[in-house]
Design a protein around this motif. Structure first.
Motif, short mmCIF file in Angstrom:
data_model
loop_
_atom_site.label_atom_id
_atom_site.label_comp_id
_atom_site.label_asym_id
_atom_site.label_seq_id
_atom_site.Cartn_x
_atom_site.Cartn_y
_atom_site.Cartn_z
N THR A 111 0.81 -1.21 0.00
CA THR A 111 0.00 0.00 0.00
C THR A 111 0.84 1.27 0.00
O THR A 111 0.39 2.32 -0.43
CB THR A 111 -0.94 0.01 1.22
OG1 THR A 111 -0.14 -0.06 2.43
CG2 THR A 111 -1.91 -1.15 1.18
N ALA A 112 2.08 1.19 0.50
CA ALA A 112 2.92 2.37 0.58
C ALA A 112 3.61 2.69 -0.72
O ALA A 112 3.88 3.86 -1.04
CB ALA A 112 3.96 2.21 1.70
N CYS A 113 3.92 1.67 -1.53
CA CYS A 113 4.65 1.88 -2.78
C CYS A 113 4.34 0.76 -3.76
O CYS A 113 4.46 -0.42 -3.42
CB CYS A 113 6.16 1.95 -2.50
SG CYS A 113 7.18 2.33 -3.95
N TYR A 114 3.93 1.13 -4.97
CA TYR A 114 3.62 0.14 -5.99
C TYR A 114 3.70 0.83 -7.36
O TYR A 114 3.84 2.05 -7.46
CB TYR A 114 2.23 -0.48 -5.78
CG TYR A 114 1.09 0.52 -5.74
CD1 TYR A 114 0.31 0.76 -6.87
CD2 TYR A 114 0.79 1.23 -4.58
CE1 TYR A 114 -0.74 1.68 -6.85
CE2 TYR A 114 -0.25 2.14 -4.55
CZ TYR A 114 -1.01 2.37 -5.69
OH TYR A 114 -2.04 3.28 -5.65
N TYR A 115 3.62 0.01 -8.41
CA TYR A 115 3.76 0.54 -9.76
C TYR A 115 2.46 0.38 -10.57
O TYR A 115 1.74 -0.61 -10.42
CB TYR A 115 4.88 -0.18 -10.51
CG TYR A 115 6.27 0.24 -10.09
CD1 TYR A 115 6.86 1.39 -10.59
CD2 TYR A 115 6.99 -0.53 -9.17
CE1 TYR A 115 8.13 1.77 -10.21
CE2 TYR A 115 8.27 -0.17 -8.78
CZ TYR A 115 8.83 0.99 -9.31
OH TYR A 115 10.09 1.37 -8.91
N LEU A 116 2.22 1.36 -11.44
CA LEU A 116 1.18 1.27 -12.45
C LEU A 116 1.89 1.15 -13.80
O LEU A 116 2.80 1.94 -14.11
CB LEU A 116 0.28 2.50 -12.43
CG LEU A 116 -0.51 2.74 -11.15
CD1 LEU A 116 -1.33 4.02 -11.25
CD2 LEU A 116 -1.43 1.55 -10.84
N LEU A 117 1.46 0.17 -14.62
CA LEU A 117 2.18 -0.15 -15.84
C LEU A 117 1.30 0.02 -17.08
O LEU A 117 0.19 -0.52 -17.14
CB LEU A 117 2.67 -1.61 -15.80
CG LEU A 117 3.45 -2.04 -14.56
CD1 LEU A 117 3.71 -3.54 -14.61
CD2 LEU A 117 4.75 -1.28 -14.47
N PRO A 118 1.78 0.75 -18.09
CA PRO A 118 1.06 0.82 -19.36
C PRO A 118 0.97 -0.53 -20.05
O PRO A 118 0.03 -0.81 -20.77
CB PRO A 118 1.90 1.81 -20.19
CG PRO A 118 2.61 2.65 -19.17
CD PRO A 118 2.92 1.68 -18.05
N ASP A 119 1.97 -1.37 -19.82
CA ASP A 119 1.98 -2.72 -20.37
C ASP A 119 2.18 -3.70 -19.21
O ASP A 119 3.21 -3.69 -18.55
CB ASP A 119 3.11 -2.88 -21.39
CG ASP A 119 3.04 -4.21 -22.14
OD1 ASP A 119 2.51 -5.18 -21.58
OD2 ASP A 119 3.50 -4.25 -23.28
N ALA A 120 1.21 -4.55 -18.99
CA ALA A 120 1.25 -5.45 -17.83
C ALA A 120 2.39 -6.44 -17.89
O ALA A 120 2.79 -6.99 -16.86
CB ALA A 120 -0.08 -6.20 -17.74
N ASP A 121 2.96 -6.66 -19.08
CA ASP A 121 3.97 -7.70 -19.24
C ASP A 121 5.41 -7.20 -19.17
O ASP A 121 6.34 -7.99 -19.25
CB ASP A 121 3.77 -8.44 -20.57
CG ASP A 121 2.42 -9.14 -20.64
OD1 ASP A 121 1.98 -9.65 -19.58
OD2 ASP A 121 1.81 -9.16 -21.72
N GLU A 122 5.61 -5.91 -19.03
CA GLU A 122 6.99 -5.41 -18.99
C GLU A 122 7.07 -4.10 -18.19
O GLU A 122 6.07 -3.43 -17.97
CB GLU A 122 7.54 -5.22 -20.41
CG GLU A 122 6.62 -4.47 -21.36
CD GLU A 122 6.73 -2.98 -21.30
OE1 GLU A 122 7.59 -2.47 -20.56
OE2 GLU A 122 5.96 -2.31 -21.99
N TYR A 123 8.30 -3.78 -17.80
CA TYR A 123 8.56 -2.60 -16.99
C TYR A 123 9.38 -1.56 -17.76
O TYR A 123 10.14 -0.80 -17.17
CB TYR A 123 9.31 -2.99 -15.72
CG TYR A 123 8.42 -3.54 -14.61
CD1 TYR A 123 8.07 -2.75 -13.52
CD2 TYR A 123 7.94 -4.84 -14.66
CE1 TYR A 123 7.26 -3.25 -12.51
CE2 TYR A 123 7.13 -5.35 -13.66
CZ TYR A 123 6.79 -4.56 -12.59
OH TYR A 123 5.98 -5.05 -11.58
N ASP A 124 9.25 -1.53 -19.08
CA ASP A 124 10.01 -0.55 -19.87
C ASP A 124 9.68 0.87 -19.42
O ASP A 124 10.54 1.74 -19.37
CB ASP A 124 9.70 -0.70 -21.36
CG ASP A 124 10.37 -1.93 -21.94
OD1 ASP A 124 11.20 -2.55 -21.24
OD2 ASP A 124 10.08 -2.29 -23.10
#
Length: 218
Positions: A111-124
């Motif tokens: 809950t304190a820190c997480y990522y939102l990704l435009p592409d669920a399969d990569e972290y580019d």
């Protein structure tokens, strides 16, 4: 008719022609600094064809490109304003509303820190959410450049030359390589990580303290 009268008639006609806007009058007006005859008057061909208005140069495309970079709306460029219409400091709801598309990720694991990704399969490219707001954008692929022209794969020395000032420090886990940090203004910083060949392997734009997290959300 007396000869003196004959000579007077052409002179009077010339005076009348000048007063009514003859050739001399036109020349004087065209020479006036405020005249815009060449810029605004349609060019009328001798054969009576449709008048052609002078073309006006425009740099609309360049202006649009610059504006999008400065406001963070360009999805191929990141600036101190943010990335792809998402600004630093927005809540998750605001981020999802601003982003043109779907974002994967949520706070279920941290809950304190997480990522939102435009592409669920990569972290580019990824948005870091920390303490409830978007505080950082991570870039790990060459597809996104900074508004200054930096990108993954460029020599760190070249990237440093694109910014006014910067601080180099040894990588926390690999002291033989360096990390460059630059102040972008508006409390936003850029951090560029070097690889073993002296090129940028990843970088991030964001606000403190999240932009300085070496391990990301780990």
């Amino acid at each position: 008719m007396p000869k003196s009268l004959l000579l007077a008639v052409p002179a009077a006609a010339l005076i009348a022609l000048t007063a009514c806007g003859g050739p001399d009058d036109t020349t004087d007006r065209a020479a006036t600094p405020d005249a815009t005859v060449e810029d605004s008057t349609p060019v009328v061909p001798a054969d009576g064809a449709t008048p052609v208005l002078p073309a006006e140069p425009t740099d609309e495309a360049d202006t649009t490109d610059t504006a999008s970079a400065e406001t963070g709306t360009d999805c191929t460029s990141i600036s101190s304003a943010g990335y792809c219409n998402v600004s630093f400091g927005l809540t998750e709801t605001e981020v999802r509303d601003a982003f043109d598309g779907d974002l994967s990720g949520d706070m279920s694991e941290n809950t304190a820190c997480y990522y939102l990704l435009p592409d669920a399969d990569e972290y580019d490219v990824s948005y870091m959410m920390a303490e409830g707001t978007m505080q950082r954008v991570d870039v790990r692929a060459p597809g996104v450049t900074t508004s200054a022209g930096a990108a993954v794969g460029m020599p760190l020395d070249e990237v440093e030359s694109l910014y006014d000032g910067g601080t180099r420090t040894p990588n926390k886990y690999e002291p033989e390589i360096e990390v460059l940090k630059v102040d972008l203004g508006d409390d936003v910083y850029g951090v560029f990580e070097e690889d073993a060949d002296g090129n940028v392997r990843a970088y991030r734009y964001g606000i403190e303290p999240a932009v300085s997290y070496v391990e990301g959300c780990s």
